[in-house]
Design an enzyme around this catalytic site. Structure first.
Site, PDB file in Angstrom:
ATOM      1  N   ARG A 219     -11.967  42.302   8.503  1.00  4.78           N
ATOM      2  CA  ARG A 219     -10.602  41.897   8.830  1.00  4.78           C
ATOM      3  C   ARG A 219     -10.692  40.569   9.579  1.00  4.78           C
ATOM      4  NH1 ARG A 219     -11.217  47.356  10.416  1.00  4.78           N
ATOM      5  NH2 ARG A 219      -9.907  48.826   9.223  1.00  4.78           N
ATOM      6  N   LYS A 244     -10.388  48.108  14.564  1.00  7.39           N
ATOM      7  CA  LYS A 244      -9.149  48.872  14.460  1.00  7.39           C
ATOM      8  C   LYS A 244      -9.421  50.342  14.784  1.00  7.39           C
ATOM      9  CE  LYS A 244      -5.244  49.585  11.313  1.00  7.39           C
ATOM     10  NZ  LYS A 244      -4.705  49.314   9.959  1.00  7.39           N
ATOM     11  N   HIS A 308      -6.637  38.637   3.904  1.00  5.20           N
ATOM     12  CA  HIS A 308      -7.055  40.037   3.819  1.00  5.20           C
ATOM     13  C   HIS A 308      -7.478  40.390   2.387  1.00  5.20           C
ATOM     14  CE1 HIS A 308      -7.372  43.754   6.097  1.00  5.20           C
ATOM     15  NE2 HIS A 308      -6.862  44.433   5.084  1.00  5.20           N
ATOM     16  N   ARG A 311     -11.173  40.884   1.942  1.00  5.89           N
ATOM     17  CA  ARG A 311     -11.663  42.239   2.273  1.00  5.89           C
ATOM     18  C   ARG A 311     -11.393  43.191   1.119  1.00  5.89           C
ATOM     19  NH1 ARG A 311     -12.534  46.097   6.568  1.00  5.89           N
ATOM     20  NH2 ARG A 311     -11.113  47.887   6.478  1.00  5.89           N
ATOM     21  N   HIS A 334     -12.963  52.899   7.423  1.00  6.02           N
ATOM     22  CA  HIS A 334     -11.789  53.746   7.185  1.00  6.02           C
ATOM     23  C   HIS A 334     -12.019  55.151   7.733  1.00  6.02           C
ATOM     24  CE1 HIS A 334     -10.365  51.173   3.509  1.00  6.02           C
ATOM     25  NE2 HIS A 334     -10.028  50.647   4.669  1.00  6.02           N
ATOM     26  N   TYR A 343      -8.749  51.576  -3.948  1.00  7.12           N
ATOM     27  CA  TYR A 343      -9.429  50.520  -4.703  1.00  7.12           C
ATOM     28  C   TYR A 343      -9.801  50.969  -6.108  1.00  7.12           C
ATOM     29  CZ  TYR A 343      -9.521  48.198  -0.216  1.00  7.12           C
ATOM     30  OH  TYR A 343      -9.136  47.613   0.965  1.00  7.12           O
TER      31      TYR A 343
END
Length: 361
Positions: A219, A244, A308, A311, A334, A343
């Site tokens: 990120r 995050k 982004h 990524r 994640h 994805y």
């Protein structure tokens, strides 16, 4: 007594102000060759104003910390747009979020959402609003301000936290519906387009930033937060700290970025953060985003993809070469595998094998 790093600040008079339309921190002290030498050693990027007869550095969080100045929270400019009856609330929210250790970006977002809300209320006290009036505000955001579903969710998250944790009015949001989120797929660049973007960047610092975004799936906030000590070129790994959700993780340092990284370090000699601005402060996310936007324009890629997207492209390209989805999940940081599975919907690996009936006619 000769000044040392430990007592340097005792000799300096510090004030906040502006210089050439930029907020700065003024540092005044009596002329003394030893004091001046120590000051310039500690603050090599400081500049001198002959008009004000003082040295100055930019008013940033980094310099406030180094000069023992309290960090800026709610500015007078923000409060001027809010009626006096509601003016205490932004600071109360800020204090609560800080106390329970929310991230700086969340604090900024929630405080901004509350500020907008309070500016609309005028002289109506926020604690006196009913659920019906709150729903009317969200309808105003949808119909008049044309805010997206994601933006409305951000409004609701911030105001719900405010009413639940600051005003202690937990019943207010029991009948506030959330809009259904749009099922938007991530925007991805092809490997060919990624190469074109990199080829369009001449500045080694800018190129390294974009290569790390793509090569490690970072990120933009993770890129600007990288410190020199996070890079382990022996193990070819990079430690991503407090990302995050306040999670740490390790990602592999791309071999192709190693030489550029070493040349960059010799050329720029960063002191703390890997990427620093002209005053040795942490590089801003907005500046990195601007670098990517210019590169896209120079490369002639007419796609509405933000930084982004690098990524997203990293994850998609890993999936297309057969990388296990659970490993991609760990590399991206994640919590939920469902987040990573999106994805599979943009990967061309399976879709490219499907032959249209039109082609079989």
């Amino acid at each position: 007594m000769n000044p040392t790093p430990h007592n340097l600040l005792a000799h300096i008079s510090i004030t906040l102000g502006a210089h050439r339309n930029t907020q700065v921190i003024w540092c005044k002290f009596p002329y003394n060759t030893l004091l001046l030498a120590e000051f310039k050693k500690e603050f090599p990027s400081a500049a001198y104003s002959a008009t004000h007869k003082a040295w100055y550095v930019p008013d940033t969080t980094l310099y406030r910390k180094r000069l023992n100045i309290a960090p800026q929270t709610i500015t007078t400019k923000v409060l001027n747009g809010i009626h006096a009856v509601n003016q205490p609330y932004p600071q109360l929210l800020h204090n609560k979020l800080t106390q329970i250790a929310y991230s700086p970006s969340t604090i900024k977002t929630y405080t901004g959402e509350l500020t907008q809300f309070l500016s609309v209320l005028k002289a109506h006290n926020a604690k006196d609003l009913t659920t019906e009036q709150l729903n009317a505000y969200f309808l105003y955001c949808i119909k008049t301000l044309k805010h997206s579903e994601n933006k409305i969710h951000s409004h609701i998250n911030a105001l719900r936290f405010f009413y639940d944790n600051v005003l202690k009015l937990t019943h207010h949001f029991m009948e506030v519906p959330r809009p259904k989120k749009a099922n938007i797929l991530p925007k991805v660049l092809s490997k060919h387009d990624v190469k074109k973007v990199f080829a369009a960047v001449q500045n080694p610092k800018h190129l390294l930033m974009l290569q790390l975004c793509y090569g490690m799936g970072l990120r933009v906030s993770e890129v600007v937060n990288l410190k020199i000590t996070n890079i382990d070129s022996t193990r070819m790994q990079v430690h991503i700290q407090a990302s995050k959700g306040k999670k740490d993780r390790y990602v592999n340092l791309p071999q192709n970025a190693l030489e550029l990284l070493r040349n960059y370090y010799k050329l720029y000699k960063p002191k703390n953060y890997l990427f620093e601005g002209q005053f040795a402060e942490q590089y801003s996310r907005r500046s990195v985003q601007a670098v990517f936007k210019r590169a896209m324009t120079t490369a002639g890629i007419n796609k509405t993809v933000g930084i982004h997207g690098l990524r997203h492209s990293y994850a998609t390209h890993l999936l297309e070469v057969g990388t296990d989805i659970s490993l991609i999940q760990k590399l991206l940081g994640h919590n939920d595998l469902k987040t990573t599975l999106i994805y599979t919907k943009v990967s061309t690996k399976l879709l490219s094998n499907v032959v249209s009936p039109l082609d079989s006619l």
